[in-house]
Design an enzyme around this catalytic site. Structure first.
Site, PDB file in Angstrom:
ATOM      1  CD  GLU A 125      -2.955  -0.811  -0.150  1.00  0.00           C
ATOM      2  OE1 GLU A 125      -2.963   0.299  -0.707  1.00  0.00           O
ATOM      3  OE2 GLU A 125      -3.619  -1.786  -0.557  1.00  0.00           O
ATOM      4  CE1 TYR A 168      -6.706   3.152  -0.459  1.00  0.00           C
ATOM      5  CE2 TYR A 168      -4.324   3.209  -0.151  1.00  0.00           C
ATOM      6  CZ  TYR A 168      -5.452   2.582  -0.634  1.00  0.00           C
ATOM      7  OH  TYR A 168      -5.344   1.375  -1.255  1.00  0.00           O
ATOM      8  CG  ASP A 209      -7.885   4.283  -4.305  1.00  0.00           C
ATOM      9  OD1 ASP A 209      -9.129   4.271  -4.386  1.00  0.00           O
ATOM     10  OD2 ASP A 209      -7.175   3.507  -4.953  1.00  0.00           O
TER      11      ASP A 209
END
Length: 367
Positions: free
Chosen positions: A38, A121, A139
DNA sequence: AATACGGGGAA
DNA sequence: TTCCCAGTATT
């Protein structure tokens, strides 16, 4: 809850089970893999990330391994990926996980959110994907998909819009399916509901997509344009070593913070804006370069033009004119400078622009 | 709320 | 060329 919402969650989840991509960080369930992937995926495409992720996990298989690694090694593993503060923040986070959570990524939203480099996020992504917790992970994909599906005309460039869409996304998560659902909506954005020409006819939720029903699928999402990069002219010194440093170039390390922090570069100067508009004759440019480097304790003599190179960052456009320079064999080299040869390159991390310049120079030497 | 912060791939 | 990408930190 409205039927339009239940329909969306149900059909999207069904679609994802058949269309889920086989990605390295999905091969096994591992919160550290989720975290690393991520961070790498922030503002970066999946195809770009894949080889970096593979190398990174091989080199640093656990949070503790990452915590114990030399910082230069981590930065080198990040070379070319961009946004280099991500690498330092990730390692800082790994050190915190090692110290405070016995090397195990905690299943705790507040703890994850407090890790360096982990924002709203990524917090939602880790909590949902790794721990199946019902947290939104909003996102660019999610903002695009939901802006279209619910026909939202808010400017997605504004922070308030992300907060608004987070509330909408949270309500859409089916009980017990946060991990698959959040990945599903991002997968849809990446594969079907794409920015330019969305493949609506392949979309599992097209029937109730308000944006498409209104014929606005290519108009949405609304996003204000970013301002263009600021142009900067820079003069760089390609300094060839002599004697014991023959075949090497004198490079220097950038400061601890700011643009390209701690990466290695060719010594160079920013040309004042007034003089850069029309450009200077080479003789004056070389004199300016020599004088500026002399101020830094570096006595070199610019000889001739080597090449021009350009590079665009998010907010700055560099136009760089490189001059081949000579330096005395016994010349003093200030702190933070080093002679680097083709075989030393793996010891130092370089921004893309200087990778290209080094390739040009060392490639020329071989011939 | 605006700006700093990389690099590359798709259209 | 232009867009923008599985965003965050700082101001």
């Amino acid at each position: 809850m409205e039927e339009q919402q239940r329909y969306f969650s149900r059909e999207l989840l069904r679609w994802y089970l058949d269309n889920r991509r086989d990605l390295p960080w999905r091969r096994q369930h591992n919160a550290y893999y989720t975290w690393v992937s991520e961070i790498m995926l922030q503002q970066t495409r999946v195809s770009t990330v894949i080889p970096y992720f593979e190398r990174f996990i091989t080199k640093f298989p656990t949070p503790t391994a990452l915590a114990d690694a030399p910082e230069e090694e981590v930065l080198k593993a990040w070379e070319g990926l961009g946004y280099y503060s991500r690498a330092r923040n990730l390692q800082a986070g790994a050190r915190e996980v090692k110290e405070k959570y016995a090397g195990v990524v905690p299943n705790d939203k507040a703890a994850v959110a407090s890790l360096k480099g982990v924002g709203p996020y990524t917090t939602g992504a880790i909590m949902s994907i790794a721990f199946n917790r019902s947290e939104p992970a909003v996102d660019g994909n999610v903002m695009r998909v939901l802006s279209r599906y619910f026909r939202l005309h808010d400017d997605i460039a504004k922070p308030a819009t992300r907060v608004h869409i987070e509330h909408i996304a949270r309500d859409l998560i089916p009980d017990g399916h946060a991990s698959d659902f959040n990945q599903a909506i991002m997968e849809l954005g990446a594969l079907v509901c794409t920015p330019k020409s969305p493949a609506c006819l392949l979309c599992p939720v097209m029937e109730h997509c308000a944006g498409r029903l209104a014929g606005e699928e290519t108009l949405l999402p609304i996003k204000t344009k970013a301002k263009p990069p600021k142009p900067e002219l820079r003069y760089a010194a390609l300094i060839e070593g002599t004697g014991v440093n023959k075949g090497k170039l004198l490079m220097r390390q950038r400061p601890e913070s700011g643009l390209l922090a701690r990466m290695w570069e060719m010594p160079h100067i920013l040309v004042p804006k007034q003089m850069s508009v029309a450009g200077l004759p080479d003789a004056e440019a070389q004199d300016m370069l020599r004088g500026a480097l002399h101020q830094e304790g570096l006595a070199v003599l610019p000889m001739e033009r080597f090449m021009d190179a350009e590079h665009t960052f998010s907010h700055i456009h560099w136009q760089m004119r490189v001059f081949r320079c000579s330096i005395a064999e016994d010349a003093a080299v200030p702190e933070g400078y080093a002679f680097i040869g083709p075989n030393d390159r793996e010891e130092y991390a370089f921004p893309n622009l200087f990778v290209r310049l080094l390739d040009a120079y060392f490639g020329e030497q071989e011939v």
